[in-house]
Write a protein that holds these residues in place. Structure first.
Motif, PDB file in Angstrom:
ATOM      1  N   GLN A 118       3.901   2.677  -8.433  1.00  0.00           N
ATOM      2  CA  GLN A 118       2.866   3.661  -8.172  1.00  0.00           C
ATOM      3  C   GLN A 118       3.151   4.978  -8.894  1.00  0.00           C
ATOM      4  O   GLN A 118       2.257   5.584  -9.500  1.00  0.00           O
ATOM      5  N   ILE A 119       4.403   5.425  -8.838  1.00  0.00           N
ATOM      6  CA  ILE A 119       4.784   6.664  -9.521  1.00  0.00           C
ATOM      7  C   ILE A 119       4.589   6.520 -11.027  1.00  0.00           C
ATOM      8  O   ILE A 119       4.098   7.446 -11.696  1.00  0.00           O
ATOM      9  N   ALA A 120       4.982   5.335 -11.569  1.00  0.00           N
ATOM     10  CA  ALA A 120       4.812   5.110 -13.007  1.00  0.00           C
ATOM     11  C   ALA A 120       3.338   5.143 -13.391  1.00  0.00           C
ATOM     12  O   ALA A 120       2.965   5.725 -14.426  1.00  0.00           O
ATOM     13  N   ARG A 121       2.483   4.519 -12.559  1.00  0.00           N
ATOM     14  CA  ARG A 121       1.039   4.533 -12.860  1.00  0.00           C
ATOM     15  C   ARG A 121       0.492   5.962 -12.816  1.00  0.00           C
ATOM     16  O   ARG A 121      -0.355   6.336 -13.644  1.00  0.00           O
ATOM     17  N   GLU A 122       0.940   6.755 -11.833  1.00  0.00           N
ATOM     18  CA  GLU A 122       0.461   8.131 -11.741  1.00  0.00           C
ATOM     19  C   GLU A 122       0.883   8.960 -12.954  1.00  0.00           C
ATOM     20  O   GLU A 122       0.102   9.778 -13.455  1.00  0.00           O
ATOM     21  N   ARG A 123       2.097   8.733 -13.431  1.00  0.00           N
ATOM     22  CA  ARG A 123       2.541   9.458 -14.617  1.00  0.00           C
ATOM     23  C   ARG A 123       1.709   9.071 -15.835  1.00  0.00           C
ATOM     24  O   ARG A 123       1.321   9.933 -16.641  1.00  0.00           O
ATOM     25  N   ILE A 124       1.448   7.770 -15.971  1.00  0.00           N
ATOM     26  CA  ILE A 124       0.631   7.315 -17.104  1.00  0.00           C
ATOM     27  C   ILE A 124      -0.773   7.891 -17.002  1.00  0.00           C
ATOM     28  O   ILE A 124      -1.369   8.327 -18.003  1.00  0.00           O
ATOM     29  N   LYS A 165      10.120  -0.913  -4.968  1.00  0.00           N
ATOM     30  CA  LYS A 165       9.575  -1.276  -6.267  1.00  0.00           C
ATOM     31  C   LYS A 165       8.094  -0.933  -6.349  1.00  0.00           C
ATOM     32  O   LYS A 165       7.615  -0.477  -7.390  1.00  0.00           O
ATOM     33  N   ALA A 166       7.358  -1.146  -5.253  1.00  0.00           N
ATOM     34  CA  ALA A 166       5.940  -0.788  -5.245  1.00  0.00           C
ATOM     35  C   ALA A 166       5.761   0.712  -5.416  1.00  0.00           C
ATOM     36  O   ALA A 166       4.869   1.166  -6.150  1.00  0.00           O
ATOM     37  N   ARG A 167       6.603   1.495  -4.749  1.00  0.00           N
ATOM     38  CA  ARG A 167       6.536   2.941  -4.887  1.00  0.00           C
ATOM     39  C   ARG A 167       6.866   3.369  -6.317  1.00  0.00           C
ATOM     40  O   ARG A 167       6.222   4.277  -6.870  1.00  0.00           O
ATOM     41  N   GLN A 196      18.390  -7.624  -2.396  1.00  0.00           N
ATOM     42  CA  GLN A 196      19.192  -6.606  -3.071  1.00  0.00           C
ATOM     43  C   GLN A 196      19.161  -6.794  -4.582  1.00  0.00           C
ATOM     44  O   GLN A 196      19.105  -5.822  -5.343  1.00  0.00           O
ATOM     45  N   MET A 197      19.222  -8.061  -5.033  1.00  0.00           N
ATOM     46  CA  MET A 197      19.210  -8.332  -6.459  1.00  0.00           C
ATOM     47  C   MET A 197      17.844  -8.023  -7.069  1.00  0.00           C
ATOM     48  O   MET A 197      17.744  -7.485  -8.170  1.00  0.00           O
ATOM     49  N   GLU A 198      16.787  -8.375  -6.353  1.00  0.00           N
ATOM     50  CA  GLU A 198      15.442  -8.160  -6.879  1.00  0.00           C
ATOM     51  C   GLU A 198      14.949  -6.747  -6.628  1.00  0.00           C
ATOM     52  O   GLU A 198      14.029  -6.273  -7.283  1.00  0.00           O
ATOM     53  N   GLY A 199      15.555  -6.085  -5.658  1.00  0.00           N
ATOM     54  CA  GLY A 199      15.099  -4.752  -5.307  1.00  0.00           C
ATOM     55  C   GLY A 199      14.179  -4.807  -4.107  1.00  0.00           C
ATOM     56  O   GLY A 199      13.443  -5.778  -3.886  1.00  0.00           O
TER      57      GLY A 199
END
Length: 361
Positions: free
Chosen positions: A247-253, A242-244, A234-237
């Motif tokens: 992935q979304i951040a990479r796609e936006r970039i 987090k992988a998703r 829960q603390m780390e996520g």
């Protein structure tokens, strides 16, 4: 909670578990500490106030009773006036005791835990009226402990009162023939003996109760290994979440880079593995800006977009690979690449009459 659940909780509580529990207002509290504070407040009242306050109250009552003709009691207002005077004198006598009791209770609470405001403790809960929860509280370990404390108080107070009465019995017999004026002092002396003895016994009880309450509190916070894993997750996520997100951040970039490639001044590539798109404008000043970079399939996509939009593609294996490891998107190229990139840009400007396409440095 089942026995299996209890047996699985073998790990000490984490700092987060303790912090969350404290924030919810669940703190170890001794119920005997306020009782001890009340006894000490009563002793302080007897020592500091009873003699002088009782004398003042008796004098006021005596002056009233010895000369009752001074009061007119013809109407209800007259009676209310007399009662008000009695109430004021009684208030002066009792108020210090009330303040001592309140102060003692507050101090007893503050010494155990820091004050905090928490409305969660007053929220109605089904467990408070649950028959099974009530049964476990009464006949569980905590219920047995509370019963043991009650028995100890009953026996201790009984023994103390009995011993004081037995030891003071001759004095009480003599007081029957003594001056009645001495009776208040005798009663005060016996009350002080009784309170001091009970207070000593209560101090021992409070010390044991504080240790037991904290021990039970820590025991209730014990965690299983699975609880610790869940808390860490829960603390780390959640790793999948987090992988998703990554992935979304990479796609936006990637989409943003692809939109910037047609505006680039040139692309430096290692034929199929690396590609770095740069934008340079004399009007903007500064060093060339990295607008896109990628490897393998992304590098090929950058080249395709560049060629489709007549952006020069310069093939330089060593420079492309070296730049890829040291440049960041939306940042100017580092100084160590100024010379090499400047030569390429100069080369392109000297060939400005040639159509944009693939060139070899």
């Amino acid at each position: 909670m089942s026995d299996e659940d209890k047996s699985s909780k073998t790990e000490q509580p984490t700092e987060k578990k303790i912090r969350d529990t404290v924030e919810k207002g669940n703190l170890p509290v001794s119920r005997e500490a306020p009782i001890l504070a009340s006894l000490l407040a009563a002793m302080a009242f007897f020592v500091l106030q009873v003699r002088e306050g009782a004398s003042h109250l008796l004098l006021a009552l005596e002056s009233t009773m010895e000369n009752p003709l001074q009061w007119e009691l013809e109407t209800g207002a007259d009676a209310l006036h007399v009662l008000t005077l009695f109430a004021v004198e009684t208030y002066r006598f009792v108020m210090p005791a009330l303040l001592l009791f309140i102060g003692g209770g507050v101090v007893a609470s503050l010494l155990q835990n820091a004050p905090q405001i928490n409305f969660e403790r007053i929220v109605p809960k089904a467990s408070h009226i649950s028959i099974s929860s009530g049964f476990s509280r009464i006949f569980g370990l905590r219920g047995v402990t509370e019963f043991g404390k009650s028995m100890f108080k009953f026996i201790a107070v009984g023994v103390i009162v009995g011993s004081i009465l037995v030891s003071g019995f001759p004095t009480m017999l003599k007081s029957m023939y003594a001056d009645p004026v001495l009776l208040p002092e005798l009663i005060l002396e016996m009350a002080m003996k009784l309170l001091s003895s009970v207070s000593i016994a209560t101090i021992l009880l409070v010390a044991a109760d504080i240790a037991l309450s904290r021990m039970h509190w820590k025991r209730d916070l014990m965690m299983s290994k699975q609880d610790i894993k869940d808390e860490a997750k829960q603390m780390e996520g959640n790793p999948m979440v987090k992988a998703r997100q990554r992935q979304i951040a990479r796609e936006r970039i990637r989409r943003r880079m692809m939109a910037e490639v047609p505006k680039a001044t040139l692309v430096i590539a290692n034929p199929t593995h690396y590609a770095i798109a740069l934008r340079y404008s004399r009007e903007e000043g500064g060093a060339p800006m990295v607008v896109a970079k990628g490897t393998d399939l992304l590098a090929l996509k950058i080249r395709e977009l560049a060629e489709a939009n007549n952006v020069p593609v310069i093939e330089d294996k060593l420079l492309a690979r070296s730049m890829y490891d040291h440049v960041e998107i939306d940042q100017m190229i580092p100084p160590q690449f100024f010379k090499a990139v400047a030569e390429i840009i100069y080369y392109l400007y000297t060939r400005s009459g040639i159509k944009m396409g693939v060139a070899t440095a």
